[in-house]
Design a protein around this motif. Structure first.
Motif, mmCIF file in Angstrom:
data_model
loop_
_atom_site.group_PDB
_atom_site.id
_atom_site.type_symbol
_atom_site.label_atom_id
_atom_site.label_comp_id
_atom_site.label_asym_id
_atom_site.label_seq_id
_atom_site.Cartn_x
_atom_site.Cartn_y
_atom_site.Cartn_z
ATOM 1 N N LEU A 174 34.008 -22.786 -23.533
ATOM 2 C CA LEU A 174 33.688 -22.068 -24.770
ATOM 3 C C LEU A 174 34.862 -21.167 -25.132
ATOM 4 C CD1 LEU A 174 30.027 -21.025 -23.915
ATOM 5 C CD2 LEU A 174 30.792 -23.064 -25.135
ATOM 6 N N ILE A 175 35.381 -21.336 -26.348
ATOM 7 C CA ILE A 175 36.538 -20.560 -26.776
ATOM 8 C C ILE A 175 36.313 -20.043 -28.193
ATOM 9 C CG2 ILE A 175 38.166 -21.816 -25.300
ATOM 10 C CD1 ILE A 175 39.002 -23.421 -27.771
ATOM 11 N N ALA A 176 37.178 -19.136 -28.630
ATOM 12 C CA ALA A 176 37.159 -18.610 -29.994
ATOM 13 C C ALA A 176 38.573 -18.679 -30.550
ATOM 14 C CB ALA A 176 36.646 -17.169 -30.006
ATOM 15 N N LEU A 177 38.669 -19.013 -31.851
ATOM 16 C CA LEU A 177 39.964 -19.243 -32.480
ATOM 17 C C LEU A 177 40.137 -18.347 -33.697
ATOM 18 C CD1 LEU A 177 39.779 -23.138 -32.510
ATOM 19 C CD2 LEU A 177 41.099 -21.761 -30.894
ATOM 20 N N VAL A 180 43.088 -22.515 -37.475
ATOM 21 C CA VAL A 180 42.328 -23.738 -37.783
ATOM 22 C C VAL A 180 42.699 -24.260 -39.164
ATOM 23 C CG1 VAL A 180 40.034 -24.736 -38.001
ATOM 24 C CG2 VAL A 180 40.446 -22.927 -36.321
ATOM 25 N N LEU A 181 42.736 -23.381 -40.156
ATOM 26 C CA LEU A 181 43.082 -23.799 -41.515
ATOM 27 C C LEU A 181 44.497 -24.349 -41.582
ATOM 28 C CD1 LEU A 181 41.475 -20.884 -43.554
ATOM 29 C CD2 LEU A 181 40.704 -23.266 -43.458
ATOM 30 N N VAL A 205 35.543 -30.376 -37.324
ATOM 31 C CA VAL A 205 35.581 -29.005 -37.824
ATOM 32 C C VAL A 205 34.450 -28.847 -38.836
ATOM 33 C CG1 VAL A 205 36.920 -27.243 -39.035
ATOM 34 C CG2 VAL A 205 38.078 -28.862 -37.510
ATOM 35 N N GLN A 206 33.546 -27.918 -38.556
ATOM 36 C CA GLN A 206 32.461 -27.629 -39.496
ATOM 37 C C GLN A 206 32.917 -26.518 -40.440
ATOM 38 O OE1 GLN A 206 28.730 -26.857 -37.487
ATOM 39 N NE2 GLN A 206 29.198 -28.343 -35.890
ATOM 40 N N VAL A 237 34.414 -25.522 -34.274
ATOM 41 C CA VAL A 237 35.379 -26.590 -33.972
ATOM 42 C C VAL A 237 34.996 -27.250 -32.656
ATOM 43 C CG1 VAL A 237 37.806 -27.183 -33.615
ATOM 44 C CG2 VAL A 237 37.204 -25.297 -35.151
ATOM 45 N N ASP A 238 35.038 -28.583 -32.633
ATOM 46 C CA ASP A 238 34.826 -29.351 -31.409
ATOM 47 C C ASP A 238 36.148 -29.980 -30.980
ATOM 48 O OD1 ASP A 238 32.146 -28.803 -31.353
ATOM 49 O OD2 ASP A 238 31.512 -30.704 -32.216
#
Length: 212
Positions: A42-45, A50-51, A80-81, A92-93
Motif C-alpha cells: 500500500l503506497i501513496a503518490l 500520476v498526471l 488509474v481511476q 492507482v493499481d
C-alpha cells in the motif's frame, strides 16, 4: 528497450475505503502494488506525478521503479481511476514484476515513411487496424514501441506483424495468424450529384377577345 522511470512514494499502513479517503484528504493518491505472489504493498503518490505519467504515450507499458522507503519495487501502472467530475486521479493499481516472469503489455505502433509511400502519394488512405499490440515479454525487454515502414506500400498493400521492426524477444498474444496492422486503402470517390433541371414556367393564360 524501456528505461526505468523512478516514482517517489510513501507507504500506507492501512487498507480500506476509510484509509483511502484519509490519504486523499492529505492531498495524495492511494495506490496498491500487487502480484508476483507477494502481499500487496500500500503506497501513496503525489497526484502531480500520476498526471505527469498519464500525459506520456504508452504509460501502460512503461517500467516503473517505485521508491517507498524500502527496496525499490519494479512495477507496471495497470489502472488509474479518475474522479468523474474533476478528472483528478483517485486511485492507482500497479502490477509488481518478478524477475524472469513474462507479463502482458500493450506496445504502441509507430508509423514511418508516410511522405514517401507510393500508395499514399496516389491518394490512398492509411487505415490503421491496430494502434497498439498486446505481447508477452520479459520485463527487462519491454520495447518502447514497434515501427511500421509505409514507404514501399502501394494501394491495397498492408503491414502485418511480421513486417514490424523491434519485435525481437516478444511474442504477440495473437499467435494463430500473421495479423494485419494497417492497410493503404483505395481513395473514396464521391460522385457529384446530377444537376436538377429547373421546373418549366407555367404557360401564360390566353387573353380573352375584346368587345366588338
Amino acid at each position: 528497450m524501456t528505461n526505468f522511470t523512478t516514482i517517489e512514494a510513501s507507504a500506507r499502513a492501512k487498507a480500506g475505503k476509510g484509509a483511502a479517503r484519509a490519504t486523499r484528504r492529505d492531498g495524495l493518491v492511494p495506490a496498491v502494488v500487487y502480484g508476483a505472489k507477494q502481499e500487496p504493498s500500500l503506497i501513496a503518490l503525489d497526484p502531480r506525478v500520476v498526471l505527469r505519467e498519464l500525459t506520456k504515450a504508452g504509460w501502460r507499458s512503461r517500467l516503473y521503479e517505485i521508491n517507498a522507503g524500502e527496496a525499490p519495487i519494479r512495477a507496471l501502472m495497470r489502472e488509474v481511476q479518475l474522479h468523474p467530475v474533476t478528472d483528478r486521479p483517485i486511485h492507482v493499481d500497479f502490477q509488481r514484476l518478478a524477475p524472469g516472469e513474462h507479463i502482458r503489455v500493450a506496445v504502441a505502433v509507430h508509423f514511418t515513411g508516410e511522405d514517401t509511400s507510393v500508395g499514399l502519394k496516389r491518394g490512398g488512405v492509411l487505415n490503421i487496424v491496430r494502434h497498439t499490440i498486446e505481447v508477452s515479454v520479459d520485463p527487462d525487454n519491454i520495447p518502447s514501441g514497434f515501427s511500421a515502414d509505409l514507404s514501399q506500400l502501394d494501394i491495397n498493400d498492408n503491414v502485418r506483424w511480421s513486417d514490424l521492426q523491434g519485435t525481437e524477444g516478444v511474442t504477440p498474444t495473437v499467435t494463430d495468424r500473421d495479423f494485419v496492422i494497417a492497410t493503404v486503402a483505395a481513395p473514396t470517390i464521391v460522385a457529384e450529384p446530377e444537376p436538377v433541371a429547373a421546373p418549366a414556367a407555367p404557360a401564360a393564360p390566353a387573353k380573352k377577345g375584346g368587345k366588338k
